[in-house]
Design a protein around this motif. Sequence first.
Motif, PDB file in Angstrom:
ATOM      1  N   GLN A  79      -0.101   5.526  -2.045  1.00 13.62           N
ATOM      2  CA  GLN A  79       0.035   6.566  -3.054  1.00 13.62           C
ATOM      3  C   GLN A  79       1.164   6.280  -4.025  1.00 13.62           C
ATOM      4  OE1 GLN A  79      -0.559   6.910   0.077  1.00 13.62           O
ATOM      5  NE2 GLN A  79      -1.998   8.562   0.491  1.00 13.62           N
ATOM      6  N   GLN A  80       2.291   5.772  -3.495  1.00 15.35           N
ATOM      7  CA  GLN A  80       3.443   5.570  -4.363  1.00 15.35           C
ATOM      8  C   GLN A  80       3.350   4.283  -5.169  1.00 15.35           C
ATOM      9  OE1 GLN A  80       6.893   5.949  -1.840  1.00 15.35           O
ATOM     10  NE2 GLN A  80       6.634   8.157  -1.628  1.00 15.35           N
ATOM     11  N   MET A  81       2.670   3.286  -4.636  1.00 16.36           N
ATOM     12  CA  MET A  81       2.623   2.003  -5.333  1.00 16.36           C
ATOM     13  C   MET A  81       1.489   1.934  -6.349  1.00 16.36           C
ATOM     14  SD  MET A  81       5.145   0.315  -4.542  1.00 16.36           S
ATOM     15  CE  MET A  81       6.067   1.813  -4.272  1.00 16.36           C
ATOM     16  N   GLN A  82       0.485   2.796  -6.178  1.00 20.33           N
ATOM     17  CA  GLN A  82      -0.680   2.734  -7.076  1.00 20.33           C
ATOM     18  C   GLN A  82      -0.294   2.819  -8.547  1.00 20.33           C
ATOM     19  OE1 GLN A  82      -2.733   5.909  -8.068  1.00 20.33           O
ATOM     20  NE2 GLN A  82      -4.577   4.834  -8.709  1.00 20.33           N
ATOM     21  N   PRO A  83       0.471   3.840  -8.975  1.00 23.23           N
ATOM     22  CA  PRO A  83       0.819   3.876 -10.402  1.00 23.23           C
ATOM     23  C   PRO A  83       1.669   2.689 -10.834  1.00 23.23           C
ATOM     24  CG  PRO A  83       1.900   5.661  -9.188  1.00 23.23           C
ATOM     25  CD  PRO A  83       0.932   5.029  -8.258  1.00 23.23           C
ATOM     26  N   ARG A  84       2.458   2.132  -9.918  1.00 23.85           N
ATOM     27  CA  ARG A  84       3.305   1.000 -10.302  1.00 23.85           C
ATOM     28  C   ARG A  84       2.474  -0.266 -10.520  1.00 23.85           C
ATOM     29  NH1 ARG A  84       8.976   0.662  -7.263  1.00 23.85           N
ATOM     30  NH2 ARG A  84       9.158  -0.858  -8.931  1.00 23.85           N
ATOM     31  N   PHE A  85       1.440  -0.448  -9.694  1.00 20.75           N
ATOM     32  CA  PHE A  85       0.565  -1.599  -9.920  1.00 20.75           C
ATOM     33  C   PHE A  85      -0.222  -1.420 -11.209  1.00 20.75           C
ATOM     34  CE2 PHE A  85       1.371  -2.802  -5.532  1.00 20.75           C
ATOM     35  CZ  PHE A  85       1.303  -4.185  -5.600  1.00 20.75           C
ATOM     36  N   VAL A  86      -0.715  -0.200 -11.434  1.00 21.72           N
ATOM     37  CA  VAL A  86      -1.492   0.074 -12.652  1.00 21.72           C
ATOM     38  C   VAL A  86      -0.606  -0.123 -13.876  1.00 21.72           C
ATOM     39  CG1 VAL A  86      -2.697   1.840 -13.966  1.00 21.72           C
ATOM     40  CG2 VAL A  86      -3.077   1.638 -11.518  1.00 21.72           C
ATOM     41  N   GLY A  87       0.626   0.364 -13.794  1.00 18.89           N
ATOM     42  CA  GLY A  87       1.513   0.307 -14.940  1.00 18.89           C
ATOM     43  C   GLY A  87       2.149  -1.061 -15.154  1.00 18.89           C
ATOM     44  N   GLY A  88       1.923  -1.998 -14.251  1.00 20.92           N
ATOM     45  CA  GLY A  88       2.450  -3.345 -14.427  1.00 20.92           C
ATOM     46  C   GLY A  88       3.928  -3.471 -14.080  1.00 20.92           C
ATOM     47  N   ASN A  89       4.488  -2.514 -13.311  1.00 19.86           N
ATOM     48  CA  ASN A  89       5.891  -2.662 -12.879  1.00 19.86           C
ATOM     49  C   ASN A  89       6.026  -2.515 -11.370  1.00 19.86           C
ATOM     50  OD1 ASN A  89       5.240   0.014 -12.914  1.00 19.86           O
ATOM     51  ND2 ASN A  89       7.304   0.707 -13.410  1.00 19.86           N
ATOM     52  N   PRO A  90       5.304  -3.374 -10.609  1.00 16.84           N
ATOM     53  CA  PRO A  90       5.379  -3.289  -9.143  1.00 16.84           C
ATOM     54  C   PRO A  90       6.751  -3.732  -8.644  1.00 16.84           C
ATOM     55  CG  PRO A  90       4.187  -5.253  -9.792  1.00 16.84           C
ATOM     56  CD  PRO A  90       4.479  -4.497 -11.051  1.00 16.84           C
ATOM     57  N   PRO A  91       7.075  -3.427  -7.372  1.00 12.79           N
ATOM     58  CA  PRO A  91       8.366  -3.851  -6.824  1.00 12.79           C
ATOM     59  C   PRO A  91       8.402  -5.374  -6.642  1.00 12.79           C
ATOM     60  CG  PRO A  91       7.012  -2.892  -5.119  1.00 12.79           C
ATOM     61  CD  PRO A  91       6.293  -2.670  -6.400  1.00 12.79           C
ATOM     62  N   ASP A  92       9.593  -5.897  -6.365  1.00 12.09           N
ATOM     63  CA  ASP A  92       9.743  -7.346  -6.176  1.00 12.09           C
ATOM     64  C   ASP A  92       9.330  -7.767  -4.770  1.00 12.09           C
ATOM     65  OD1 ASP A  92      10.876  -7.418  -8.745  1.00 12.09           O
ATOM     66  OD2 ASP A  92      12.816  -6.845  -7.915  1.00 12.09           O
ATOM     67  N   LEU A  93       9.430  -6.813  -3.848  1.00  6.30           N
ATOM     68  CA  LEU A  93       9.061  -7.100  -2.466  1.00  6.30           C
ATOM     69  C   LEU A  93       8.489  -5.819  -1.886  1.00  6.30           C
ATOM     70  CD1 LEU A  93       9.186  -9.115  -0.085  1.00  6.30           C
ATOM     71  CD2 LEU A  93      11.411  -8.160   0.499  1.00  6.30           C
ATOM     72  N   LEU A  94       7.341  -5.938  -1.229  1.00 10.21           N
ATOM     73  CA  LEU A  94       6.681  -4.746  -0.690  1.00 10.21           C
ATOM     74  C   LEU A  94       6.252  -5.009   0.742  1.00 10.21           C
ATOM     75  CD1 LEU A  94       5.235  -1.966  -1.002  1.00 10.21           C
ATOM     76  CD2 LEU A  94       3.311  -3.195  -1.968  1.00 10.21           C
ATOM     77  N   ASP A  95       6.639  -4.108   1.640  1.00 10.50           N
ATOM     78  CA  ASP A  95       6.180  -4.165   3.028  1.00 10.50           C
ATOM     79  C   ASP A  95       4.969  -3.250   3.108  1.00 10.50           C
ATOM     80  OD1 ASP A  95       5.813  -4.140   5.737  1.00 10.50           O
ATOM     81  OD2 ASP A  95       7.584  -2.936   6.179  1.00 10.50           O
ATOM     82  N   ASN A  96       3.783  -3.843   3.006  1.00 12.62           N
ATOM     83  CA  ASN A  96       2.537  -3.079   2.873  1.00 12.62           C
ATOM     84  C   ASN A  96       1.995  -2.739   4.251  1.00 12.62           C
ATOM     85  OD1 ASN A  96       0.234  -1.966   1.767  1.00 12.62           O
ATOM     86  ND2 ASN A  96      -0.830  -3.915   1.626  1.00 12.62           N
ATOM     87  N   SER A  97       2.587  -1.711   4.868  1.00 15.66           N
ATOM     88  CA  SER A  97       2.254  -1.439   6.257  1.00 15.66           C
ATOM     89  C   SER A  97       2.077   0.058   6.488  1.00 15.66           C
ATOM     90  CB  SER A  97       3.365  -1.997   7.143  1.00 15.66           C
ATOM     91  OG  SER A  97       3.003  -1.910   8.486  1.00 15.66           O
ATOM     92  N   GLY A  98       1.685   0.414   7.699  1.00 15.91           N
ATOM     93  CA  GLY A  98       1.549   1.820   8.064  1.00 15.91           C
ATOM     94  C   GLY A  98       0.165   2.362   7.770  1.00 15.91           C
ATOM     95  N   ALA A  99       0.007   3.666   8.033  1.00 14.16           N
ATOM     96  CA  ALA A  99      -1.307   4.295   7.902  1.00 14.16           C
ATOM     97  C   ALA A  99      -1.781   4.327   6.453  1.00 14.16           C
ATOM     98  CB  ALA A  99      -1.262   5.710   8.465  1.00 14.16           C
ATOM     99  N   ASN A 100      -0.849   4.316   5.510  1.00 17.99           N
ATOM    100  CA  ASN A 100      -1.246   4.417   4.112  1.00 17.99           C
ATOM    101  C   ASN A 100      -1.076   3.096   3.366  1.00 17.99           C
ATOM    102  OD1 ASN A 100      -1.910   7.256   4.025  1.00 17.99           O
ATOM    103  ND2 ASN A 100       0.252   7.579   4.450  1.00 17.99           N
ATOM    104  N   LEU A 101      -1.309   2.001   4.069  1.00 17.62           N
ATOM    105  CA  LEU A 101      -1.163   0.706   3.405  1.00 17.62           C
ATOM    106  C   LEU A 101      -2.273   0.501   2.371  1.00 17.62           C
ATOM    107  CD1 LEU A 101      -3.491  -1.351   4.679  1.00 17.62           C
ATOM    108  CD2 LEU A 101      -1.930  -1.408   6.566  1.00 17.62           C
TER     109      LEU A 101
END
Lengths: 473, 332
Positions: free
Chosen positions: A106-128
């Motif tokens: 939920q939190q990373m979706q707008p950042r990927f769409v907007g072209g400003n994703p984080p430099d490092l992402l731990d893509n884990s957990g129930a909402n990965l």
Amino acid sequence: MSRETEIVPTAVARRRFLRLATFGVALPVGLSACAAGGSSSGDASSAPPAGEVSEDNPFGVAKDSTVDAVIFDGGYGTDYVTFASAAYTAAHGGEVKVTPSTQISQQMQPRFVGGNPPDLLDNSGANLIGLATIAAQLTDLTSLVDAKNLEGTVIKDSLYPGMLADDMYDGKMVQLNYVLTVYGLWYSKTLFDANGWTPPTTWAEALALGEKVKAAGKYLFCWGKEAATYYLTLAIDSAIKEGGDDVRKALGNLEADCWSLPAVQAVLTAMGTAVSSGYFRPGGAGTQFTAAQAQWSQAQEAVLYPSGSWIENEMKDQTAADFQMTGIPAPAATASASKPAEALHASAGEPFVVPSKAKNAAGGLETLRIMLSKEAATNFAKTKLSSTIVKDTVPSDAFGSTALASQVAMLDKAGEDSFTHNFVDIYGLNTDMLVVWNSFLSGELDVAGLTSGMQDITDKVREDDSVVKVSVS
Amino acid sequence: MTIIGAAPATGRRKTPPVRGRRRWTFDRISLFVVFLVLPFLGYLTLVIYPFLQAAYYSLTSWSGFTATQDFIGLDNYTRLLGDATFLKAVGNSLTLLVVVPLLTLVLSFALACLVTFGGSSTGGVRGLRGSSFYRVVSFFPYIVPAIATGIIFAAVYDPSAGLLNGILTSLGFGSAEDYPWLGDASTAMAATVAVIVWTFVGFYTVLFVAAIKGIPAELFEAARLDGAGRFRTAVSIAAPSMTGALRSAYIYLGIFALDAFVFVSVLNPGGGPQNSTLVITQQIYSTAFRQGRFGLACAMGVLLAVITFVFVGIVFAVGKLLGREKKAEVLR
């Protein structure tokens, strides 16, 4: 009130109709309507390294640059990434700024769409975020594992064998799974020793043990409704040991009739017998999974539980005193299995990714390089009682943890005979399969019903052209 | 009726010159801006625009994580109509749509009648003794947040440690031991409905109490003098006099039942045994965020919107038909 409705002209009634209707619809539609209109500028994607590339700075991290790291705040917390920040600051100035999150998707979706994703992402957990969804937007991490760690060893040579197998997607190394996970059956050594039970190495032995355990007023297994598919993992592991790599490939490639292969059927039939013989604690389909796990670790109503090695950490507040949690590899169906009894399902979890549009992708890679070096990896093992994928970071006393000690022992015994499979996660099949497995473990579905249910789920994905397939070899 | 209808018409004939003169005063413009333009703009950007956006996304194969979308026409809708799991979710949502409002309204209407005129049949018309206490207590469940209610009931339904099975087994129902109320396809939906109804009964009781209090007390007294019992009074006096309240309640509850996301996802996050409690909103959520198929999820959202519109339309149509019959009755 009725009087009012009689004199209201139809126009007003219609307006109220619309008002009521839109009020109720706004929520569900709004849920799926998130703005995608953001800028798509990919300015940072092909930016050259800002710092100078050198032996100590293989990715060319710019001086005093900050790394924006979003880390899943689950069982392992986020402090192990913060720990890496000290070494980063020492080498490059700046810092690793850790943002904990439990809502990755939920939190990373707008950042990927907007072209400003984080430099490092731990893509884990129930909402990965499903790997297939973002694979095209991730940096290839081959340069990371080819680089040397802080001690000067090439990173890929410092890892346990097979740990990078699940990191490939469509020929590209899109993620790095950091934490070593060993799958098997877990039991209380104290309890087994007290009753003179031996942990089973085949399903025939498991059924025999079930009878003894039942005589002692306990159950062989228990399960929780969200974790019924732990038994699926167990079944796949057992089937692969029984039938060898052909079974692993057939299942991983979602082949037709893969669930009817003799090795798979031998395991499922044994499980079906365990269900019909009453070796499973009833009621699992309605029990929350940690409550079910406590039936094993705390109340000890069931004696074996299939899980990954996170189980010790997950249940540490709900484990009976002097439990001595110990693991064994999944049992094969018969003593004449294709793989040795020591063969083990070992893989890595906690996938870290570096988005290709990240402002400081080099910093993201550098943070991972630090985490894969001795000091940070040993710190993780010591504070989390779990091993990373880096070899030789756990001393022989395993910081006093029997589960961690048995993990390392199992890995050493397995040697090159470790295997992994991840088609359930890649194609997101867990939700559908949970339904079938809950029915099967409750006894509502027999082995034939389970087989056809599982086949239907895999067939549906195989025949769906819109799903990108990952070839397993 | 004719007099009431004629009044605005004469007013309209008189007003044009007045309106023309006052059109551009500051008062009038600020009134328009504050009470019409601003809310309308808010409505456009926060409701209508997302609506249209979702409708457009439903025609694309958008993953949710890219800046651009591929247009694929009606493929998503074709896929949904052939998707057994989605159709199951639609079926479950429709079941909730019928059962939840019906049960809640019947129960809360009965309770409202009891606390307003269900009391002693001698003396003035009044509710049961202690009815004000019941009224307050019945409102309590509504105050508890839905998520907390869900968690509490998940514990109550727990097969081995739950309150429900504990009570049932101690009463001698041996078959309730370890029975998974939320884990058996035959009871999961009923158990979920019970939680939702429990939550809402109190609120609608209070609503209906207010509606009944709005009916002239003489009517109830007259009915009693004419020999009507409590049930007859409820059905023939109270219910017909509060059709507006009943209809609004039905629509709000129906729209809620089509959502029901919080309750079902707390009680059975995975859709329940054999998907027996899977609802559309849950399916939208997992399709969008778990599977990364926002286009498909938007198509589900659009279908849900259509279902909601149809439902509200039907309720109003039925209300209108009943209203017409009543008028015809009065004329006769």
